[in-house]
Design a protein around this motif. Structure first.
Motif, PDB file in Angstrom:
ATOM      1  N   VAL A   1      18.697 -15.802  -8.556  1.00 10.15           N
ATOM      2  CA  VAL A   1      17.273 -15.975  -8.843  1.00 10.15           C
ATOM      3  C   VAL A   1      16.562 -14.644  -8.617  1.00 10.15           C
ATOM      4  CG1 VAL A   1      15.161 -17.182  -8.168  1.00 10.15           C
ATOM      5  CG2 VAL A   1      17.353 -18.400  -8.153  1.00 10.15           C
ATOM      6  N   ASP A   2      15.709 -14.278  -9.574  1.00  9.12           N
ATOM      7  CA  ASP A   2      14.881 -13.079  -9.461  1.00  9.12           C
ATOM      8  C   ASP A   2      13.417 -13.508  -9.508  1.00  9.12           C
ATOM      9  OD1 ASP A   2      14.316 -10.165  -9.538  1.00  9.12           O
ATOM     10  OD2 ASP A   2      13.494 -10.671 -11.511  1.00  9.12           O
ATOM     11  N   ILE A   3      12.655 -13.086  -8.518  1.00  2.12           N
ATOM     12  CA  ILE A   3      11.223 -13.364  -8.488  1.00  2.12           C
ATOM     13  C   ILE A   3      10.515 -12.047  -8.752  1.00  2.12           C
ATOM     14  CG2 ILE A   3       9.287 -14.161  -7.095  1.00  2.12           C
ATOM     15  CD1 ILE A   3      11.345 -15.902  -5.565  1.00  2.12           C
ATOM     16  N   ASP A   4       9.837 -11.952  -9.885  1.00  4.75           N
ATOM     17  CA  ASP A   4       9.147 -10.733 -10.293  1.00  4.75           C
ATOM     18  C   ASP A   4       7.649 -10.916 -10.066  1.00  4.75           C
ATOM     19  OD1 ASP A   4       7.864  -8.638 -11.730  1.00  4.75           O
ATOM     20  OD2 ASP A   4       9.635  -8.446 -13.018  1.00  4.75           O
TER      21      ASP A   4
ATOM     22  N   ILE B   1      28.580 -30.220 -10.801  1.00  2.50           N
ATOM     23  CA  ILE B   1      28.513 -30.728  -9.436  1.00  2.50           C
ATOM     24  C   ILE B   1      27.456 -30.056  -8.563  1.00  2.50           C
ATOM     25  CG2 ILE B   1      30.881 -31.567  -9.434  1.00  2.50           C
ATOM     26  CD1 ILE B   1      31.718 -29.092  -7.887  1.00  2.50           C
ATOM     27  N   ASN B   2      26.857 -28.953  -9.006  1.00  4.31           N
ATOM     28  CA  ASN B   2      25.843 -28.286  -8.197  1.00  4.31           C
ATOM     29  C   ASN B   2      24.603 -27.944  -9.020  1.00  4.31           C
ATOM     30  OD1 ASN B   2      27.195 -26.303  -9.702  1.00  4.31           O
ATOM     31  ND2 ASN B   2      26.844 -24.732  -8.168  1.00  4.31           N
ATOM     32  N   PRO B   3      23.797 -28.947  -9.383  1.00  4.06           N
ATOM     33  CA  PRO B   3      22.590 -28.658 -10.164  1.00  4.06           C
ATOM     34  C   PRO B   3      21.693 -27.665  -9.431  1.00  4.06           C
ATOM     35  CG  PRO B   3      22.555 -30.911  -9.327  1.00  4.06           C
ATOM     36  CD  PRO B   3      23.882 -30.348  -8.976  1.00  4.06           C
ATOM     37  N   ILE B   4      20.880 -26.954 -10.205  1.00  6.26           N
ATOM     38  CA  ILE B   4      19.983 -25.933  -9.668  1.00  6.26           C
ATOM     39  C   ILE B   4      18.595 -26.537  -9.517  1.00  6.26           C
ATOM     40  CG2 ILE B   4      18.925 -23.674 -10.082  1.00  6.26           C
ATOM     41  CD1 ILE B   4      21.441 -23.080 -11.866  1.00  6.26           C
ATOM     42  N   SER B   5      17.982 -26.341  -8.361  1.00  8.82           N
ATOM     43  CA  SER B   5      16.629 -26.819  -8.132  1.00  8.82           C
ATOM     44  C   SER B   5      15.878 -25.732  -7.361  1.00  8.82           C
ATOM     45  CB  SER B   5      16.657 -28.120  -7.326  1.00  8.82           C
ATOM     46  OG  SER B   5      15.367 -28.631  -7.186  1.00  8.82           O
ATOM     47  N   LEU B   6      14.725 -25.367  -7.883  1.00 10.95           N
ATOM     48  CA  LEU B   6      13.949 -24.282  -7.283  1.00 10.95           C
ATOM     49  C   LEU B   6      12.504 -24.753  -7.097  1.00 10.95           C
ATOM     50  CD1 LEU B   6      13.802 -21.277  -6.427  1.00 10.95           C
ATOM     51  CD2 LEU B   6      13.233 -20.761  -8.801  1.00 10.95           C
ATOM     52  N   THR B   7      12.058 -24.740  -5.862  1.00 10.96           N
ATOM     53  CA  THR B   7      10.689 -25.130  -5.544  1.00 10.96           C
ATOM     54  C   THR B   7      10.040 -23.988  -4.775  1.00 10.96           C
ATOM     55  OG1 THR B   7      11.385 -27.431  -5.359  1.00 10.96           O
ATOM     56  CG2 THR B   7       9.252 -26.846  -4.395  1.00 10.96           C
ATOM     57  N   CYS B   8       8.872 -23.563  -5.238  1.00 13.38           N
ATOM     58  CA  CYS B   8       8.127 -22.501  -4.568  1.00 13.38           C
ATOM     59  C   CYS B   8       6.747 -23.034  -4.226  1.00 13.38           C
ATOM     60  CB  CYS B   8       7.990 -21.276  -5.446  1.00 13.38           C
ATOM     61  SG  CYS B   8       9.565 -20.511  -5.885  1.00 13.38           S
ATOM     62  N   GLY B   9       6.329 -22.823  -3.014  1.00  9.65           N
ATOM     63  CA  GLY B   9       5.007 -23.297  -2.582  1.00  9.65           C
ATOM     64  C   GLY B   9       3.948 -22.232  -2.758  1.00  9.65           C
ATOM     65  N   PRO B  10       2.694 -22.606  -2.656  1.00  9.08           N
ATOM     66  CA  PRO B  10       1.588 -21.645  -2.817  1.00  9.08           C
ATOM     67  C   PRO B  10       1.537 -20.651  -1.668  1.00  9.08           C
ATOM     68  CG  PRO B  10       0.731 -23.850  -2.290  1.00  9.08           C
ATOM     69  CD  PRO B  10       2.223 -23.938  -2.388  1.00  9.08           C
TER      70      PRO B  10
END
Length: 160
Positions: free
Chosen positions: A18-21, A151-160
């Motif tokens: 994951v890259d956060i720009d 078998i390993n789904p991707i889930s990405l949660t980012c808070g404010p």
């Protein structure tokens, strides 16, 4: 490993980074989908499916539209085309309707027992403006009307 038949066993796993720009205000998931036939017999013509929500996230990378295969596919020594393509000519409409991308090999693909095959060099981009909603990437391999889940789904949660 997921088994939906007494004779076909397919193992499928995501590998990703994951890259956060912060400058572009975007999250990008760089991915690969590894699949392996754990059956005793070869498996013909698997279809890969990526299900991405929310549907406004975009999939890109080295997957060709069906109409571009003749122009942009990679050739091997034997003159065979290799790589991956979207199965449906209307893949953009399909993905915007339900978040589902159906993908298949350009050339006929046979999964030999124990050998890994990879759908590589794809990415999913998601703008910060919509980050309040989690990004989910699920996948499965379809063979003979059977579904074998990643078998390993991707889930990405980012808070404010």
């Amino acid at each position: 490993m997921t088994s939906t038949s007494s004779s076909i066993y397919i193992e499928a796993v995501f590998k990703h980074a994951v890259d956060i720009d912060l400058e572009l205000r975007r999250v990008t998931v760089f991915g690969g989908l590894m699949i392996r036939n754990l059956s005793r017999e070869a498996v013909e013509h698997p279809q890969l499916v990526l299900h991405i929500t929310p549907i406004r996230a975009t999939l890109s990378g080295k997957i060709l539209s069906p109409e571009l295969v003749q122009t942009f596919a990679v050739y091997t020594k034997g003159g065979k085309q290799t790589g991956w393509k979207f199965s449906d000519p209307d893949w953009i409409k399909q993905s915007k309707r339900n978040g589902e991308y159906r993908i298949e090999s350009i050339e006929p693909l046979t999964l030999r027992p124990g050998i890994w095959t990879e759908l590589k060099d794809w990415q999913v981009e998601y703008d910060f403006e919509h980050i309040s909603e989690p990004l989910h990437i699920q996948g499965w391999v379809e063979v003979n009307d059977q579904r074998h889940s990643v078998i390993n789904p991707i889930s990405l949660t980012c808070g404010p």
